[in-house]
Design a protein around this motif. Structure first.
Motif, PDB file in Angstrom:
ATOM      1  N   ALA A 120     -10.995  85.193 120.488  1.00 46.92           N
ATOM      2  CA  ALA A 120     -10.102  84.441 121.384  1.00 46.92           C
ATOM      3  C   ALA A 120      -8.661  84.908 121.186  1.00 46.92           C
ATOM      4  O   ALA A 120      -7.937  85.172 122.158  1.00 46.92           O
ATOM      5  CB  ALA A 120     -10.229  82.940 121.113  1.00 46.92           C
ATOM      6  N   GLU A 123      -8.203  88.462 122.771  1.00 52.47           N
ATOM      7  CA  GLU A 123      -8.148  88.459 124.243  1.00 52.47           C
ATOM      8  C   GLU A 123      -6.878  87.775 124.735  1.00 52.47           C
ATOM      9  O   GLU A 123      -6.317  88.155 125.761  1.00 52.47           O
ATOM     10  CB  GLU A 123      -9.383  87.760 124.838  1.00 52.47           C
ATOM     11  CG  GLU A 123     -10.681  88.555 124.710  1.00 52.47           C
ATOM     12  CD  GLU A 123     -10.728  89.769 125.663  1.00 52.47           C
ATOM     13  OE1 GLU A 123      -9.854  89.921 126.534  1.00 52.47           O
ATOM     14  OE2 GLU A 123     -11.676  90.574 125.516  1.00 52.47           O
ATOM     15  N   TRP A 124      -6.442  86.759 123.986  1.00 56.12           N
ATOM     16  CA  TRP A 124      -5.228  86.043 124.389  1.00 56.12           C
ATOM     17  C   TRP A 124      -3.986  86.914 124.190  1.00 56.12           C
ATOM     18  O   TRP A 124      -3.140  87.032 125.072  1.00 56.12           O
ATOM     19  CB  TRP A 124      -5.115  84.749 123.575  1.00 56.12           C
ATOM     20  CG  TRP A 124      -3.815  84.039 123.732  1.00 56.12           C
ATOM     21  CD1 TRP A 124      -3.163  83.742 124.895  1.00 56.12           C
ATOM     22  CD2 TRP A 124      -2.997  83.531 122.680  1.00 56.12           C
ATOM     23  NE1 TRP A 124      -1.991  83.077 124.633  1.00 56.12           N
ATOM     24  CE2 TRP A 124      -1.863  82.936 123.269  1.00 56.12           C
ATOM     25  CE3 TRP A 124      -3.114  83.499 121.285  1.00 56.12           C
ATOM     26  CZ2 TRP A 124      -0.853  82.334 122.533  1.00 56.12           C
ATOM     27  CZ3 TRP A 124      -2.117  82.897 120.548  1.00 56.12           C
ATOM     28  CH2 TRP A 124      -1.000  82.326 121.160  1.00 56.12           C
ATOM     29  N   GLY A 129      -6.310  87.218 128.490  1.00 56.98           N
ATOM     30  CA  GLY A 129      -5.534  85.981 128.485  1.00 56.98           C
ATOM     31  C   GLY A 129      -4.052  86.179 128.253  1.00 56.98           C
ATOM     32  O   GLY A 129      -3.311  85.205 128.067  1.00 56.98           O
ATOM     33  N   TYR A 137     -12.058  80.538 125.525  1.00 53.63           N
ATOM     34  CA  TYR A 137     -12.665  81.850 125.340  1.00 53.63           C
ATOM     35  C   TYR A 137     -14.103  81.672 124.876  1.00 53.63           C
ATOM     36  O   TYR A 137     -14.359  80.955 123.911  1.00 53.63           O
ATOM     37  CB  TYR A 137     -11.865  82.646 124.299  1.00 53.63           C
ATOM     38  CG  TYR A 137     -10.461  82.907 124.778  1.00 53.63           C
ATOM     39  CD1 TYR A 137     -10.121  84.113 125.372  1.00 53.63           C
ATOM     40  CD2 TYR A 137      -9.490  81.911 124.699  1.00 53.63           C
ATOM     41  CE1 TYR A 137      -8.845  84.336 125.860  1.00 53.63           C
ATOM     42  CE2 TYR A 137      -8.207  82.117 125.191  1.00 53.63           C
ATOM     43  CZ  TYR A 137      -7.891  83.335 125.765  1.00 53.63           C
ATOM     44  OH  TYR A 137      -6.636  83.548 126.257  1.00 53.63           O
ATOM     45  N   THR A 139     -17.792  83.762 123.909  1.00 45.40           N
ATOM     46  CA  THR A 139     -18.487  85.033 123.706  1.00 45.40           C
ATOM     47  C   THR A 139     -19.979  84.770 123.789  1.00 45.40           C
ATOM     48  O   THR A 139     -20.507  83.885 123.117  1.00 45.40           O
ATOM     49  CB  THR A 139     -18.176  85.656 122.325  1.00 45.40           C
ATOM     50  OG1 THR A 139     -18.466  84.683 121.316  1.00 45.40           O
ATOM     51  CG2 THR A 139     -16.729  86.055 122.206  1.00 45.40           C
ATOM     52  N   VAL A 263     -12.086  82.872 129.643  1.00 48.26           N
ATOM     53  CA  VAL A 263     -12.419  84.287 129.454  1.00 48.26           C
ATOM     54  C   VAL A 263     -13.804  84.397 128.837  1.00 48.26           C
ATOM     55  O   VAL A 263     -14.090  83.773 127.818  1.00 48.26           O
ATOM     56  CB  VAL A 263     -11.374  84.976 128.552  1.00 48.26           C
ATOM     57  CG1 VAL A 263     -11.720  86.440 128.349  1.00 48.26           C
ATOM     58  CG2 VAL A 263      -9.978  84.840 129.155  1.00 48.26           C
ATOM     59  N   GLY A 300     -13.792  89.172 129.692  1.00 48.70           N
ATOM     60  CA  GLY A 300     -12.988  89.709 128.593  1.00 48.70           C
ATOM     61  C   GLY A 300     -12.658  91.173 128.830  1.00 48.70           C
ATOM     62  O   GLY A 300     -13.406  91.877 129.498  1.00 48.70           O
TER      63      GLY A 300
END
Ligand SMILES: [Zn+2]
Length: 323
Positions: A120, A123-124, A129, A137, A139, A263, A300
């Motif tokens: 998370a 990606e953020w 993100g 987030y 997965t 995401v 993602g």
């Protein structure tokens, strides 16, 4: 050049990368088999040795290392650097101060956190993100992991275990889940759940799906996507079902958290073109319309690098860690 190390410990593989502090370029990486480390101290020893090796090969000075971030697949108290529960790795993990074990060996700052929180974070900060302050987030893979960013911070909760959307119960009495309970989101959309449905479909015919499996030599989520692309009705139904269950879970999260983005990553996330239409339609149908319109539901961007890159961002969170 300032460098750092990101480690993504999974049940099967450990991915490790030496990453530049600027631009987060992966300068070198290694993959290690998880099972060859029988205990937490053996793992700490193996990781430190490999980090030292990579450092030597690439001529990186010790003093310019900012630290090591590690994602672990279980319940982790990142602020204290302690593992609460970790059932997918060999050895006794409960109460192990793993960040400290690593820091003592390497003599640099080491920070640990839950693996999905780490993804998370990645990606953020560097993926889908970027630029948002409120995000969810997920997965998808063997398990369903999650992480929540609120007001620009990872939500950890009272004892560090917050952000486990995979274990929201969506179907009481449903399939058995990896956590031992029944009907969690994970029990409905995990790799095992998807493959179970595909095996059932093959017993009922579905020659295209069967042909794809024979061609590939094994049944995997990717093979089910291939069958869907070739028009197999069962394969398409399976992915639509995944999208619907996921959509119900995401709708609950959207109502609860009002995120700017949701995401979806992980191995099973690669089937995005097949499950995302049902996912989006279900969220629109099931969540309040304002938060549903606000939340961008996207795939993602970091792929297999998410865990390694994300772990290095742990070093920028102003908390925890052992030096
Ligand atoms: Zn569960």
């Amino acid at each position: 050049m300032v460098w750092m190390v990101g480690v993504d410990v999974g049940g099967t593989q450990i991915k490790m990368g030496v990453v530049s502090a600027q631009g987060r370029r992966v300068l070198a990486h290694r993959i290690l088999p998880t099972r060859s480390y029988a205990s937490p101290s053996k793992l700490a020893e193996g990781l430190s040795r490999t980090i030292e090796e990579l450092r030597g090969i690439h001529g990186l000075p010790r003093r310019s290392c900012r630290g090591v971030g590690i994602g672990l697949p279980g319940l982790v108290d990142g602020s204290r650097g302690i593992v609460h529960q970790l059932v997918n790795l060999p050895g006794r993990w409960q109460g192990v101060p793993f960040a400290q074990l690593m820091a003592r060996r390497l003599g640099c700052r080491c920070v640990i956190d839950n693996d999905a929180n780490v993804v998370a974070l990645g990606e953020w900060r560097a993926g889908a993100g970027r630029g948002t302050s409120h995000g969810v987030y997920l997965t998808l893979g063997t398990g369903v992991g999650g992480g929540i960013i609120s007001h620009g911070h990872l939500v950890r909760g009272a004892t560090g275990s917050a952000g486990e959307p995979g274990h929201m119960v969506l179907l009481p009495g449903g399939p058995r889940c990896g956590c031992g309970r029944r009907g969690c989101l994970e029990s409905l959309v995990s790799t095992a759940a998807i493959l179970r449905q595909a095996r059932a479909a093959m017993r009922w015919g579905h020659r295209t799906l069967r042909a794809c499996v024979e061609e590939a030599g094994e049944l995997t989520p990717a093979v089910i996507s291939t069958a869907a692309a070739r028009g197999d009705a069962a394969a398409r139904r399976i992915w639509a079902g995944v999208g619907e269950w996921l959509g119900i879970g995401v709708a609950n999260l959207v109502n609860l958290l009002n995120p700017e983005c949701v995401v979806i990553g992980g191995g099973v996330g690669n089937a995005w073109p097949w499950f995302s239409p049902a996912l989006r339609a279900t969220v629109r149908r099931s969540a309040f319309s304002l938060p549903a319109r606000t939340a961008r539901i996207v795939r993602g961007q970091l792929g297999v690098r998410a865990g390694v890159v994300g772990a290095t961002y742990l070093l920028e969170e102003d908390r925890g860690g052992h030096a």
